[in-house]
Design a protein around this motif. Structure first.
Motif, short mmCIF file in Angstrom:
data_model
loop_
_atom_site.label_atom_id
_atom_site.label_comp_id
_atom_site.label_asym_id
_atom_site.label_seq_id
_atom_site.Cartn_x
_atom_site.Cartn_y
_atom_site.Cartn_z
N SER A 69 1.61 4.32 6.73
CA SER A 69 1.35 4.94 5.43
C SER A 69 2.55 4.88 4.50
N LYS A 70 2.25 4.60 3.25
CA LYS A 70 3.27 4.64 2.20
C LYS A 70 2.97 5.75 1.19
N VAL B 171 6.68 -0.29 15.71
CA VAL B 171 5.56 -1.19 15.47
C VAL B 171 6.00 -2.24 14.44
N ARG B 172 5.15 -3.21 14.20
CA ARG B 172 5.45 -4.22 13.18
C ARG B 172 5.66 -3.55 11.81
N LYS B 173 6.35 -4.22 10.93
CA LYS B 173 6.69 -3.66 9.63
C LYS B 173 5.47 -3.40 8.76
N ASP B 174 4.57 -4.37 8.70
CA ASP B 174 3.40 -4.28 7.84
C ASP B 174 2.15 -4.01 8.65
N ALA B 175 1.23 -3.27 8.06
CA ALA B 175 -0.02 -2.94 8.74
C ALA B 175 -0.79 -4.19 9.11
N PRO B 176 -1.46 -4.21 10.25
CA PRO B 176 -2.29 -5.37 10.63
C PRO B 176 -3.51 -5.46 9.73
N GLU B 177 -4.20 -6.57 9.82
CA GLU B 177 -5.38 -6.76 8.98
C GLU B 177 -6.46 -5.75 9.30
N LEU B 178 -6.67 -5.48 10.58
CA LEU B 178 -7.73 -4.59 11.02
C LEU B 178 -7.17 -3.51 11.94
N ALA B 179 -7.90 -2.39 12.05
CA ALA B 179 -7.47 -1.30 12.93
C ALA B 179 -7.54 -1.69 14.39
N GLY C 105 -13.81 1.31 7.78
CA GLY C 105 -13.94 -0.06 7.33
C GLY C 105 -13.01 -0.45 6.20
N ALA C 106 -12.17 0.48 5.75
CA ALA C 106 -11.22 0.17 4.69
C ALA C 106 -10.08 -0.68 5.23
N PRO C 107 -9.43 -1.48 4.39
CA PRO C 107 -8.26 -2.24 4.84
C PRO C 107 -7.19 -1.32 5.41
N THR C 108 -6.53 -1.75 6.48
CA THR C 108 -5.57 -0.90 7.18
C THR C 108 -4.35 -0.59 6.34
N HIS C 109 -4.04 -1.41 5.35
CA HIS C 109 -2.86 -1.13 4.53
C HIS C 109 -3.14 -0.10 3.44
N GLN C 110 -4.38 0.42 3.41
CA GLN C 110 -4.73 1.40 2.38
C GLN C 110 -5.00 2.77 3.00
N ALA C 111 -3.99 3.39 3.57
CA ALA C 111 -4.13 4.76 4.06
C ALA C 111 -4.33 5.69 2.87
N GLN C 112 -5.32 6.56 2.96
CA GLN C 112 -5.69 7.45 1.86
C GLN C 112 -5.72 8.91 2.32
N ASP C 113 -5.62 9.82 1.37
CA ASP C 113 -5.68 11.24 1.68
C ASP C 113 -6.43 12.00 0.59
#
Length: 519
Positions: free
Chosen positions: A273-274, A99-107, A215-223
């Motif tokens: 995810s990072k 996939v692309r390197k950086d997460a897209p803006e939206l899911a 609804g959270a930004p896609t670059h903010q994967a959380q656990d």
């Protein structure tokens, strides 16, 4: 597309949703409640009681409506396959899905994308394998400060009398830790099969998906609930499991089970995810997408689609499985710009998604030149049966992979195959939730397990493997060509030759050891 809302979250002509219950005590994770309609709390950032958290950047219904100002939500419903220009070297075939390197803006940004072809060209392996699993992620208690670790995940208990249609005797030795049992036999079988990748059919975390407000930004994967770390990453390990990519789709429980605002978009976000424990093997770039795959002497196109329309009913419907209902969603529920924007609009959101996916499938299947065409989704074939029959016949779909029903089924040439002669699998016994019927203590049943697919140019072998490591059935099938009411005849030796058709003996080897699941 625009929608008519009033400040209470109800449409102009609709009935208002029930008021949320009183605020619950934060910090205690209860068994599945009768309702989880607590509105977001600005102080604690808790949502739906104590089990779901908001992430910075999430938007309320009022903020969403102000942002959209009558414009269409950003559902991004593509009806044709397309290539993502942000993926470099698209034609450079590699043994990984990319996939692309950086997460897209939206899911929803990458809906309908066709990923670069992945090539698994190691001819020394002999036949290539793919594992299939669904409904696999159990539940865990909150962090235990006394013990000093997160409690191990357990199977979501559907056997209680509260769930009348699923009420049965509980077999503690099999039911409580079903996910453990399935995962260890996946690791064991992988030592021999060495799968190239794993197909995941949804319902990743019970009871209600990732515990993060949608609804959270896609670059903010959380656990926040230790789900990705303990229920996924540490659970599925082994020398031939480590690093193998999981390609997936969403189930109804990924949206929330009986609401739509759990972190379904977090499942997509985890692809990028990072988080420090992420192994980088999770792969779901959007709600629906295609993955071309190349093997030494044949090719396969796999189409992943969302079928949760079949649990997305009108706002007023009182079904306990209605993820769009006003009974369990709080009045101002929203997933922000991607939608569903509101409870009232939710059912239409899923219908629009399904309609776009069908047109996308028609275009994608119609142009496919691969030897095999496979569709992976969550709901079994009886949901949307007319469409599955039409697509299978018109475009020669070879295999439909489904889950949702909490057991293992393999349908090839039997009368129960609703889309015969297209092969159809139900692999909903991953162990995240208790099975439909009572399991045995040693795994001699079809209640929990996974599927091992053996692939070749003209034939695929399906082996259903139980939570006791037992091969429950072995069936082979060949390609179905467009327009045909039969599959092709195999010339020469079959992959099923030398393999018992029915139930085999329990394995003599001891079950592999599973490491304690602490984080």
């Amino acid at each position: 597309m625009s929608f008519n809302f009033n400040v209470n979250g109800a449409s102009g002509s609709g009935k208002a949703a029930p008021a949320p219950p009183k605020k619950q005590t934060f910090g205690v994770v209860p068994p599945p409640p009768a309702t989880t309609t607590v509105a977001p709390d600005a102080t604690t950032k808790a949502l739906h009681g104590e089990t779901t958290h908001t992430v910075e950047g999430s938007m309320s219904l009022y903020e969403t409506l102000e942002k959209l100002q009558g414009k269409a939500q950003q559902q991004n419903l593509k009806e044709t396959l397309w290539k993502d220009p942000e993926i470099p070297d698209y034609d450079n075939c590699q043994p990984r899905f990319r996939v692309r390197k950086d997460a897209p803006e939206l899911a929803t940004t990458l809906n309908g994308v066709e990923l670069p072809q992945a090539c698994f060209m190691d001819e020394t392996k002999g036949n290539h394998h793919v594992f299939v699993i669904g409904d696999w992620g159990g539940v865990i208690d909150w962090y235990d400060p006394v013990k000093g670790y997160v409690n191990p995940p357990r199977t979501a208990d559907h056997t209680k009398s509260l769930f009348a249609s699923h009420h049965r005797k509980k077999v503690n030795s099999s039911d409580d830790y079903a996910q453990f049992n399935v995962s260890k036999w996946m690791s064991f079988v992988a030592e021999k099969s060495d799968p190239d990748f794993i197909i995941n059919l949804g319902d990743n975390f019970y009871w209600g998906g990732v515990g993060v407000q949608c609804g959270a930004p896609t670059h903010q994967a959380q656990d926040p609930g230790y789900q990705w770390s303990n229920i996924y990453e540490i659970m599925y390990k082994g020398s031939n499991i480590d690093g193998k990519q999981w390609l997936g789709t969403l189930g109804n429980h990924d949206y929330g089970g009986f609401l739509f605002t759990s972190g379904w978009d977090q499942v997509i976000a985890y692809t990028w995810s990072k988080l420090h424990f992420s192994t980088g093997r999770w792969m779901q770039p959007s709600l629906y997408y295609a993955t071309p795959v190349k093997f030494p002497d044949f090719t396969m196109d796999i189409f992943f689609v969302d079928s949760n329309i079949w649990d997305a009913f009108d706002y007023h419907a009182t079904s306990s499985h209605n993820i769009c209902g006003g009974l369990h969603n709080y009045p101002a529920a929203t997933c922000g710009l991607t939608g569903p924007v509101s409870v009232e609009q939710c059912a239409q959101w899923f219908k629009d998604l399904w309609d776009a996916e069908i047109r996308w499938l028609e275009q994608g299947l119609g142009k496919s030149k691969a030897d095999w065409q496979v569709i992976a989704t969550h709901f079994p074939a009886e949901h949307g049966l007319d469409e599955w029959k039409r697509l299978s016949t018109t475009y020669g779909v070879d295999l439909l992979l489904t889950a949702h029903r909490h057991m293992q089924e393999v349908h090839v040439d039997d009368e129960a195959n609703l889309i015969k002669p297209t092969a159809w699998i139900v692999s909903g016994g991953g162990g995240g939730i208790t099975s439909e019927a009572e399991p045995t203590e040693d795994g001699q049943d079809d209640q929990y397990g996974f599927i091992d697919l053996t692939l070749s140019k003209h034939e695929i072998r399906i082996e259903a493997i139980s939570h006791g490591g037992q091969v429950r059935s072995t069936k082979c099938f060949t390609q179905r060509f467009p327009g045909d009411e039969h599959t092709q005849k195999i010339a020469g030796k079959s992959l099923c030759d030398g393999h018992p058709v029915g139930v085999q003996l329990l394995p003599k080897e001891p079950a592999p050891t599973v490491a304690p699941i602490h984080w």
